[in-house]
Design an enzyme around this catalytic site. Structure first.
Site, mmCIF file in Angstrom:
data_model
loop_
_atom_site.group_PDB
_atom_site.id
_atom_site.type_symbol
_atom_site.label_atom_id
_atom_site.label_comp_id
_atom_site.label_asym_id
_atom_site.label_seq_id
_atom_site.Cartn_x
_atom_site.Cartn_y
_atom_site.Cartn_z
ATOM 1 N N PRO A 156 -9.329 -35.778 12.261
ATOM 2 C CA PRO A 156 -10.418 -36.028 12.811
ATOM 3 C C PRO A 156 -11.804 -35.416 11.905
ATOM 4 O O PRO A 156 -11.002 -33.789 12.088
ATOM 5 C CB PRO A 156 -10.788 -36.340 14.095
ATOM 6 C CG PRO A 156 -9.270 -35.385 14.486
ATOM 7 C CD PRO A 156 -8.563 -34.794 12.872
ATOM 8 N N GLY A 177 -12.223 -28.797 14.503
ATOM 9 C CA GLY A 177 -12.061 -27.804 14.544
ATOM 10 C C GLY A 177 -10.597 -27.814 14.829
ATOM 11 O O GLY A 177 -9.872 -26.847 14.639
ATOM 12 N N SER A 187 -10.345 -29.781 8.979
ATOM 13 C CA SER A 187 -10.645 -31.095 8.377
ATOM 14 C C SER A 187 -11.094 -30.611 6.442
ATOM 15 O O SER A 187 -11.039 -30.934 5.752
ATOM 16 C CB SER A 187 -11.002 -32.132 8.592
ATOM 17 O OG SER A 187 -12.721 -32.016 8.695
ATOM 18 N N ALA A 217 -8.954 -28.750 4.673
ATOM 19 C CA ALA A 217 -6.907 -29.390 4.786
ATOM 20 C C ALA A 217 -7.719 -30.458 3.595
ATOM 21 O O ALA A 217 -6.749 -30.748 2.943
ATOM 22 C CB ALA A 217 -7.306 -30.062 5.946
ATOM 23 N N ASP A 273 -8.275 -20.913 7.637
ATOM 24 C CA ASP A 273 -8.403 -22.951 7.504
ATOM 25 C C ASP A 273 -7.092 -23.293 6.819
ATOM 26 O O ASP A 273 -6.537 -24.037 6.435
ATOM 27 C CB ASP A 273 -8.997 -22.943 7.666
ATOM 28 C CG ASP A 273 -10.068 -23.384 9.365
ATOM 29 O OD1 ASP A 273 -9.550 -22.486 9.949
ATOM 30 O OD2 ASP A 273 -11.199 -24.292 9.295
#
Ligand code: PMV
Length: 313
Positions: free
Chosen positions: A94, A98, A101, A104, A145
């Site tokens: 989503p 958090g 995304s 990614a 991240d």
């Protein structure tokens, strides 16, 4: 090569979000329950993107996808190509919740572009490209991240220090609840920076306390101490709330998890929306917590059994 393919997955920050930007440690795990696949092919027209929230030319992409644009540009520069490409992105992560995304997407697309041109891509090169792209999404990313959405092991992470994977030996269930509200990472990171700058005695101390809780939590994760970890998770959440990065919806879900007997609960990631996590004792407990989250309005829940073993599905 007619098609290049790249993958990435979500991540969950167990401890240390926001504080990690200031050089404090964070503890995070890959979260492959949500994934992303990017495919790259040659295009006759201009470079275009096809994903859930946008279908069209790269040059006209909405602001939300600016870091993706940057990742594409840097990758092509490094490979010394300026072909037109069609980039297709299929994702179950989503957006802005958090779970990393934006990093990614950049990881998967960078991998797909290098794969398309049959060029080798080291982990260091990948992180460099994605972190550069993430500066657009986050302003001042810690690098966590990019690392967590591209790697398959948990990390104890300190910005600009040697990477330190750890053994997740905890028996317990992690329940993730999505508020369904988009998080505001860039804004939250900036607001925390303003607070730390203007009231270093109060907020600088909060940042250091978050770092200390992350340090201690590593021991609990490695030595199977779920009760202690749960208490630390709740302590972390209180500090994040003091820093102003929680929200009404996150508070609702955290209260619901605790009233279902969770050992601890906190927001995860940038906050101001997005997801929270709660720790349960076993699968049955996890199902009860997830039910309580759904009753309190969670848009989606995930139950992840840690069981002291590998977390890769
Ligand atoms: O909201 P996310 O998934 O992008 O996570 C942000 C984590 C922060 O610590 C708040 C920022 C960072 O760069 O580490």
């Amino acid at each position: 090569m007619t098609q290049g393919i790249g993958y990435a997955h979500g991540k969950i920050i167990l401890m240390g979000e926001h504080a990690v930007v200031y050089g404090e440690p964070a503890v995070a795990i890959p979260f492959p329950a949500v994934k992303i696949k990017a495919t790259v092919e040659k295009n006759q027209g201009k470079t275009s993107i096809d994903c859930l929230f946008y279908k069209g030319l790269v040059d006209e992409m909405p602001e939300l996808l600016e870091s993706l644009h940057k990742a594409i540009d840097i990758s092509l520069q490094k490979i010394k190509k300026n072909d037109w490409l069609t980039i297709k992105i299929e994702s179950t992560i989503p957006a802005e919740r958090g779970m990393g995304s934006s990093a990614a997407v950049a990881v998967a697309v960078t991998r797909a572009i290098f794969d398309y041109y049959d060029c080798s891509l080291t982990d260091e090169q990948l992180l460099e490209i994605v972190n550069e792209a993430e500066k657009i999404a986050h302003g001042n990313p810690s690098g966590l991240d990019a690392l967590m959405t591209s790697s398959h092991v948990p990390y104890y992470y300190i910005k600009n220090q040697e990477l330190s994977p750890f053994d997740l030996n905890l028996h317990g269930v992690l329940v993730v609840g999505d508020t369904g509200i988009t998080g505001k990472t860039k804004e939250a990171v900036q607001d925390v920076a303003d607070k730390v700058k203007h009231s270093p005695e109060t907020y600088g101390a909060d940042i250091r306390a978050l770092g200390q809780l992350a340090r201690e939590s590593l021991y609990f994760l490695e030595n199977d101490l779920p009760e202690e970890l749960g208490k630390h998770m709740s302590a972390v959440h209180k500090l994040l709330r003091d820093l102003g990065v929680s929200s009404k919806e996150l508070e609702q879900l955290i209260t619901a998890a605790l009233s279902a007997g969770a050992l601890g609960a906190k927001l995860t990631g940038g906050g101001r929306g997005g997801c929270m996590i709660a720790l349960g004792k076993d699968k049955k407990h996890g199902i009860d917590i997830a039910q309580s989250l759904a009753n309190a309005g969670a848009a989606e829940t995930w139950i992840f059994e840690m069981n002291g073993g590998s977390i890769i599905d």
